[in-house]
Design a protein around this motif. Structure first.
Motif, mmCIF file in Angstrom:
data_model
loop_
_atom_site.group_PDB
_atom_site.id
_atom_site.type_symbol
_atom_site.label_atom_id
_atom_site.label_comp_id
_atom_site.label_asym_id
_atom_site.label_seq_id
_atom_site.Cartn_x
_atom_site.Cartn_y
_atom_site.Cartn_z
ATOM 1 N N ILE A 7 1.884 29.519 31.314
ATOM 2 C CA ILE A 7 0.729 29.291 32.190
ATOM 3 C C ILE A 7 -0.519 29.014 31.359
ATOM 4 C CG2 ILE A 7 -0.810 30.417 33.856
ATOM 5 C CD1 ILE A 7 1.695 31.820 34.984
ATOM 6 N N VAL A 8 -0.724 29.791 30.301
ATOM 7 C CA VAL A 8 -1.887 29.586 29.430
ATOM 8 C C VAL A 8 -1.811 28.215 28.755
ATOM 9 C CG1 VAL A 8 -3.069 30.418 27.364
ATOM 10 C CG2 VAL A 8 -2.293 32.039 29.079
ATOM 11 N N GLN A 9 -0.627 27.774 28.373
ATOM 12 C CA GLN A 9 -0.471 26.464 27.757
ATOM 13 C C GLN A 9 -0.775 25.339 28.742
ATOM 14 O OE1 GLN A 9 3.515 26.631 26.199
ATOM 15 N NE2 GLN A 9 2.810 27.256 24.160
ATOM 16 N N ILE A 10 -0.365 25.501 29.992
ATOM 17 C CA ILE A 10 -0.660 24.494 31.006
ATOM 18 C C ILE A 10 -2.161 24.415 31.257
ATOM 19 C CG2 ILE A 10 -0.377 23.943 33.467
ATOM 20 C CD1 ILE A 10 2.506 25.048 33.178
ATOM 21 N N VAL A 11 -2.816 25.560 31.348
ATOM 22 C CA VAL A 11 -4.271 25.587 31.525
ATOM 23 C C VAL A 11 -4.959 24.952 30.320
ATOM 24 C CG1 VAL A 11 -6.277 27.116 31.718
ATOM 25 C CG2 VAL A 11 -4.241 27.558 33.081
ATOM 26 N N TYR A 12 -4.453 25.220 29.130
ATOM 27 C CA TYR A 12 -5.001 24.671 27.888
ATOM 28 C C TYR A 12 -4.895 23.149 27.881
ATOM 29 C CZ TYR A 12 -5.612 24.102 22.820
ATOM 30 O OH TYR A 12 -6.041 23.738 21.579
ATOM 31 N N ILE A 13 -3.763 22.621 28.278
ATOM 32 C CA ILE A 13 -3.590 21.170 28.325
ATOM 33 C C ILE A 13 -4.527 20.554 29.357
ATOM 34 C CG2 ILE A 13 -1.945 19.344 28.942
ATOM 35 C CD1 ILE A 13 0.234 21.135 27.673
ATOM 36 N N GLY A 14 -4.679 21.210 30.493
ATOM 37 C CA GLY A 14 -5.613 20.726 31.515
ATOM 38 C C GLY A 14 -7.041 20.702 31.007
ATOM 39 N N ILE A 15 -7.450 21.753 30.309
ATOM 40 C CA ILE A 15 -8.805 21.798 29.743
ATOM 41 C C ILE A 15 -8.987 20.693 28.713
ATOM 42 C CG2 ILE A 15 -10.322 23.168 28.247
ATOM 43 C CD1 ILE A 15 -9.455 25.623 29.808
ATOM 44 N N CYS A 16 -7.969 20.440 27.905
ATOM 45 C CA CYS A 16 -8.055 19.368 26.898
ATOM 46 C C CYS A 16 -8.282 18.015 27.555
ATOM 47 C CB CYS A 16 -6.784 19.327 26.060
ATOM 48 S SG CYS A 16 -6.574 20.718 24.966
ATOM 49 N N LEU A 64 -16.387 24.247 28.987
ATOM 50 C CA LEU A 64 -15.005 23.880 28.680
ATOM 51 C C LEU A 64 -14.716 23.974 27.187
ATOM 52 C CD1 LEU A 64 -14.408 20.891 31.105
ATOM 53 C CD2 LEU A 64 -13.323 23.139 31.164
ATOM 54 N N ALA A 65 -15.695 23.659 26.346
ATOM 55 C CA ALA A 65 -15.499 23.789 24.901
ATOM 56 C C ALA A 65 -15.304 25.248 24.510
ATOM 57 C CB ALA A 65 -16.679 23.186 24.152
ATOM 58 N N VAL A 70 -11.472 29.656 22.977
ATOM 59 C CA VAL A 70 -10.876 30.951 23.294
ATOM 60 C C VAL A 70 -9.368 30.817 23.519
ATOM 61 C CG1 VAL A 70 -10.790 32.764 25.057
ATOM 62 C CG2 VAL A 70 -12.988 31.968 24.194
ATOM 63 N N LEU A 71 -8.973 29.804 24.279
ATOM 64 C CA LEU A 71 -7.539 29.621 24.519
ATOM 65 C C LEU A 71 -6.802 29.201 23.258
ATOM 66 C CD1 LEU A 71 -7.360 27.990 28.055
ATOM 67 C CD2 LEU A 71 -6.820 30.319 27.383
ATOM 68 N N SER A 72 -7.464 28.488 22.356
ATOM 69 C CA SER A 72 -6.837 28.143 21.077
ATOM 70 C C SER A 72 -6.526 29.401 20.274
ATOM 71 C CB SER A 72 -7.759 27.235 20.256
ATOM 72 O OG SER A 72 -7.957 26.014 20.897
ATOM 73 N N VAL A 73 -7.453 30.330 20.276
ATOM 74 C CA VAL A 73 -7.234 31.587 19.555
ATOM 75 C C VAL A 73 -6.138 32.409 20.234
ATOM 76 C CG1 VAL A 73 -8.307 33.785 18.920
ATOM 77 C CG2 VAL A 73 -9.557 31.650 18.592
ATOM 78 N N VAL A 74 -6.177 32.473 21.553
ATOM 79 C CA VAL A 74 -5.185 33.257 22.293
ATOM 80 C C VAL A 74 -3.780 32.693 22.089
ATOM 81 C CG1 VAL A 74 -4.391 33.841 24.627
ATOM 82 C CG2 VAL A 74 -6.785 34.148 24.014
ATOM 83 N N LEU A 75 -3.652 31.374 22.122
ATOM 84 C CA LEU A 75 -2.340 30.765 21.931
ATOM 85 C C LEU A 75 -1.834 30.887 20.501
ATOM 86 C CD1 LEU A 75 -2.625 27.569 24.134
ATOM 87 C CD2 LEU A 75 -1.128 29.529 24.501
ATOM 88 N N ASN A 76 -2.727 31.106 19.560
ATOM 89 C CA ASN A 76 -2.341 31.237 18.161
ATOM 90 C C ASN A 76 -1.898 32.664 17.813
ATOM 91 O OD1 ASN A 76 -1.842 30.007 15.766
ATOM 92 N ND2 ASN A 76 -3.931 30.205 14.997
ATOM 93 N N LEU A 77 -2.145 33.610 18.716
ATOM 94 C CA LEU A 77 -1.694 34.976 18.488
ATOM 95 C C LEU A 77 -0.180 35.045 18.627
ATOM 96 C CD1 LEU A 77 -4.349 36.927 20.585
ATOM 97 C CD2 LEU A 77 -4.276 36.666 18.105
ATOM 98 N N ASN A 78 0.425 35.953 17.918
ATOM 99 C CA ASN A 78 1.876 36.127 17.998
ATOM 100 C C ASN A 78 2.228 37.183 19.029
ATOM 101 O OD1 ASN A 78 2.427 34.241 16.003
ATOM 102 N ND2 ASN A 78 2.072 35.742 14.381
#
Length: 79
Positions: A7-16, A64-65, A70-78
């Motif tokens: 879900i976070v990845q889909i939101v991230y792609i939409g924001i991009c 949006l930036a 923020v989502l870039s950092v969240v998605l980079n977490l393991n």
């Protein structure tokens, strides 16, 4: 956890995509240096630019930036 990540990845792609479109819609700042050199004065348009449609585009670009970062950092977490 995989569903939340998807879900976070889909939101991230939409924001991009939206961020790219909004940045391309913005007008250039061509009146910056040349306006200062020619003595460009402030008009009603330049004083109230933040309340116009262009002001909304600039504000939404900033929001949006920030979400993008923020989502870039969240998605980079393991997780």
């Amino acid at each position: 956890m995989d569903i939340l990540r998807a879900i976070v990845q889909i939101v991230y792609i939409g924001i991009c995509i939206v961020l790219t479109v909004i940045v391309l819609k913005q007008e250039g700042k061509s009146s910056g240096l040349s306006g200062a050199l020619t003595g460009g004065s402030e008009s009603y348009w330049t004083k109230n630019k933040g309340r116009s449609a262009e002001g909304m585009i600039v504000r939404s670009t900033k929001i949006l930036a920030a979400l993008f970062i923020v989502l870039s950092v969240v998605l980079n977490l393991n997780w």
